[in-house]
Design a protein around this motif. Sequence first.
Motif, short mmCIF file in Angstrom:
data_model
loop_
_atom_site.label_atom_id
_atom_site.label_comp_id
_atom_site.label_asym_id
_atom_site.label_seq_id
_atom_site.Cartn_x
_atom_site.Cartn_y
_atom_site.Cartn_z
N LEU A 65 9.21 25.32 -79.92
CA LEU A 65 10.67 25.28 -79.75
C LEU A 65 11.37 24.85 -81.04
CD1 LEU A 65 10.94 23.69 -76.19
CD2 LEU A 65 11.20 26.11 -76.83
N ARG A 66 10.81 23.87 -81.73
CA ARG A 66 11.38 23.41 -82.99
C ARG A 66 11.34 24.51 -84.04
NH1 ARG A 66 8.89 22.22 -87.22
NH2 ARG A 66 6.90 21.72 -86.23
N GLU A 67 10.18 25.14 -84.20
CA GLU A 67 10.04 26.22 -85.19
C GLU A 67 10.96 27.40 -84.87
OE1 GLU A 67 8.50 26.62 -88.05
OE2 GLU A 67 7.33 24.78 -88.13
N LEU A 68 11.07 27.73 -83.60
CA LEU A 68 11.98 28.82 -83.21
C LEU A 68 13.40 28.50 -83.63
CD1 LEU A 68 12.42 31.51 -81.70
CD2 LEU A 68 12.77 30.14 -79.62
N TYR A 69 13.84 27.29 -83.38
CA TYR A 69 15.19 26.88 -83.76
C TYR A 69 15.36 26.88 -85.28
CZ TYR A 69 19.45 24.12 -84.17
OH TYR A 69 20.71 23.70 -84.49
N GLU A 70 14.35 26.38 -86.00
CA GLU A 70 14.44 26.30 -87.46
C GLU A 70 14.42 27.66 -88.14
OE1 GLU A 70 12.41 21.87 -88.02
OE2 GLU A 70 11.29 23.65 -88.65
N GLU A 71 13.92 28.68 -87.46
CA GLU A 71 13.86 30.02 -88.05
C GLU A 71 14.94 30.96 -87.55
OE1 GLU A 71 9.93 31.66 -87.71
OE2 GLU A 71 9.01 29.94 -88.72
N THR A 72 15.48 30.68 -86.33
CA THR A 72 16.39 31.65 -85.71
C THR A 72 17.66 31.05 -85.12
OG1 THR A 72 15.43 31.43 -83.51
CG2 THR A 72 14.37 33.02 -85.00
N SER A 73 17.74 29.74 -85.03
CA SER A 73 18.81 29.00 -84.34
C SER A 73 18.77 29.17 -82.82
CB SER A 73 20.20 29.39 -84.86
OG SER A 73 20.32 29.08 -86.23
N ILE A 74 17.77 29.82 -82.30
CA ILE A 74 17.65 30.05 -80.86
C ILE A 74 17.23 28.76 -80.16
CG2 ILE A 74 16.37 31.23 -79.03
CD1 ILE A 74 16.18 33.67 -80.88
N ARG A 75 18.00 28.40 -79.13
CA ARG A 75 17.65 27.28 -78.25
C ARG A 75 17.60 27.73 -76.78
NH1 ARG A 75 17.78 21.95 -80.31
NH2 ARG A 75 18.98 21.72 -82.23
N SER A 76 18.30 28.81 -76.46
CA SER A 76 18.44 29.24 -75.07
C SER A 76 17.25 30.11 -74.65
CB SER A 76 19.75 30.03 -74.90
OG SER A 76 20.84 29.25 -75.28
#
Length: 154
Positions: free
Chosen positions: A45-56
Amino acid sequence: MVLNASGLAFIGRRMGGPEHVDRTHIWQLPQGGVDPGEDPWPAALRELYEETSIRSVEKLGEIEDWLVYDIPPEIIGKAWRGKYRGQRQKWFALRFTGDEKEIDVVQPGNGHKPEFSAWRWEPMRNLPELIVPFKRKVYERVVEEFAKFAGTRA
């Protein structure tokens, strides 16, 4: 692997690096490292946010095994500042539940340095042909395992 409501997978166009051999194989799924003491799910989840801004997102599933690939000998010492010879990866399937305005690969979350210059939704079955060849077997396994989450678009 992030899937939209239509079963298409999020892919990002890598900014570059010695592992990219041509203009076709510059796409990949978001991925990243697990920090010391961090569990794989929060790390994903952290890596996804750090690469794409995706949280949802909501978790659909995961591959039980850790998947492994080695980088080709000719780029060992050039890729990843010479620190690694490959990766051991834990894969999760996620459903994107937000608005696409949330996605920002140019100025991603936590002030992280951008890794992608563009992104798009892609049928899952196309992914192995878009990744650098040395990661292809991993992507084939990921597609096989997660096709059930894509519906008819796998």
